[in-house]
Design a protein around this motif. Structure first.
Motif, short mmCIF file in Angstrom:
data_model
loop_
_atom_site.label_atom_id
_atom_site.label_comp_id
_atom_site.label_asym_id
_atom_site.label_seq_id
_atom_site.Cartn_x
_atom_site.Cartn_y
_atom_site.Cartn_z
N LYS A 44 0.82 -1.21 0.00
CA LYS A 44 0.00 0.00 0.00
C LYS A 44 0.86 1.27 0.00
O LYS A 44 0.40 2.31 -0.41
N LYS A 45 2.14 1.18 0.43
CA LYS A 45 3.00 2.36 0.42
C LYS A 45 3.32 2.80 -1.00
O LYS A 45 3.52 3.97 -1.26
N LEU A 46 3.40 1.86 -1.93
CA LEU A 46 3.73 2.19 -3.32
C LEU A 46 2.50 2.52 -4.16
O LEU A 46 2.65 2.91 -5.31
N ALA A 86 2.17 -3.82 -11.14
CA ALA A 86 1.21 -3.04 -10.35
C ALA A 86 -0.22 -3.53 -10.59
O ALA A 86 -1.03 -3.58 -9.66
N TYR A 87 -0.53 -3.90 -11.81
CA TYR A 87 -1.87 -4.41 -12.11
C TYR A 87 -2.12 -5.73 -11.39
O TYR A 87 -3.19 -5.96 -10.84
N LYS A 88 -1.13 -6.61 -11.40
CA LYS A 88 -1.29 -7.91 -10.75
C LYS A 88 -1.36 -7.81 -9.23
O LYS A 88 -1.93 -8.67 -8.58
N THR A 89 -0.76 -6.76 -8.65
CA THR A 89 -0.82 -6.59 -7.19
C THR A 89 -1.94 -5.63 -6.77
O THR A 89 -1.98 -5.22 -5.62
N ASP A 90 -2.84 -5.30 -7.69
CA ASP A 90 -3.99 -4.43 -7.43
C ASP A 90 -3.59 -3.04 -6.93
O ASP A 90 -4.24 -2.46 -6.08
N SER A 91 -2.50 -2.51 -7.47
CA SER A 91 -2.07 -1.15 -7.16
C SER A 91 -2.53 -0.23 -8.29
O SER A 91 -1.74 0.23 -9.10
N PHE A 92 -3.82 0.04 -8.31
CA PHE A 92 -4.39 0.74 -9.45
C PHE A 92 -4.03 2.23 -9.47
O PHE A 92 -3.99 2.84 -10.53
N SER A 93 -3.76 2.83 -8.33
CA SER A 93 -3.31 4.22 -8.34
C SER A 93 -1.93 4.33 -8.95
O SER A 93 -1.63 5.27 -9.69
#
Length: 92
Positions: free
Chosen positions: A2-4, A64-71
């Motif tokens: 979540k930090k990234l 990022a897409y695979k780790t659900d980091s959409f921002s």
């Protein structure tokens, strides 16, 4: 993770990474100094090389897409936009 997941981190990484890849690999690929980039602009292989420089960004966006980091993904797409506009301007 979540930090990234921040837009500005994705924007910064995806804006700078193609430039760093270009600077790190130019002399190894072309065997000419960076000052002679202008003479290579009309070479057919130069567009493929610029697309190659974009590959690390695509790896980051996939991660990022695979780790659900959409921002992070949103910022990455914003960071790639000027690079893609430059490609369209140079080669159309």
């Amino acid at each position: 993770m979540k930090k990234l997941n921040k837009i500005w981190i994705g924007l910064l990484i995806c804006f700078v990474l193609p430039l760093l890849t270009f600077l790190a690999t130019w002399t190894a690929v072309s065997h000419t100094p960076i000052s002679e980039v202008y003479t290579w602009l009309h070479a057919p292989v130069f567009m493929q090389y610029l697309l190659f420089c974009m590959l690390p960004d695509l790896v980051f966006l996939f991660w990022a897409y695979k780790t659900d980091s959409f921002s992070f993904c949103r910022g990455g797409v914003l960071g790639l936009t000027p690079y893609l506009c430059m490609l369209f301007y140079l080669f159309t």
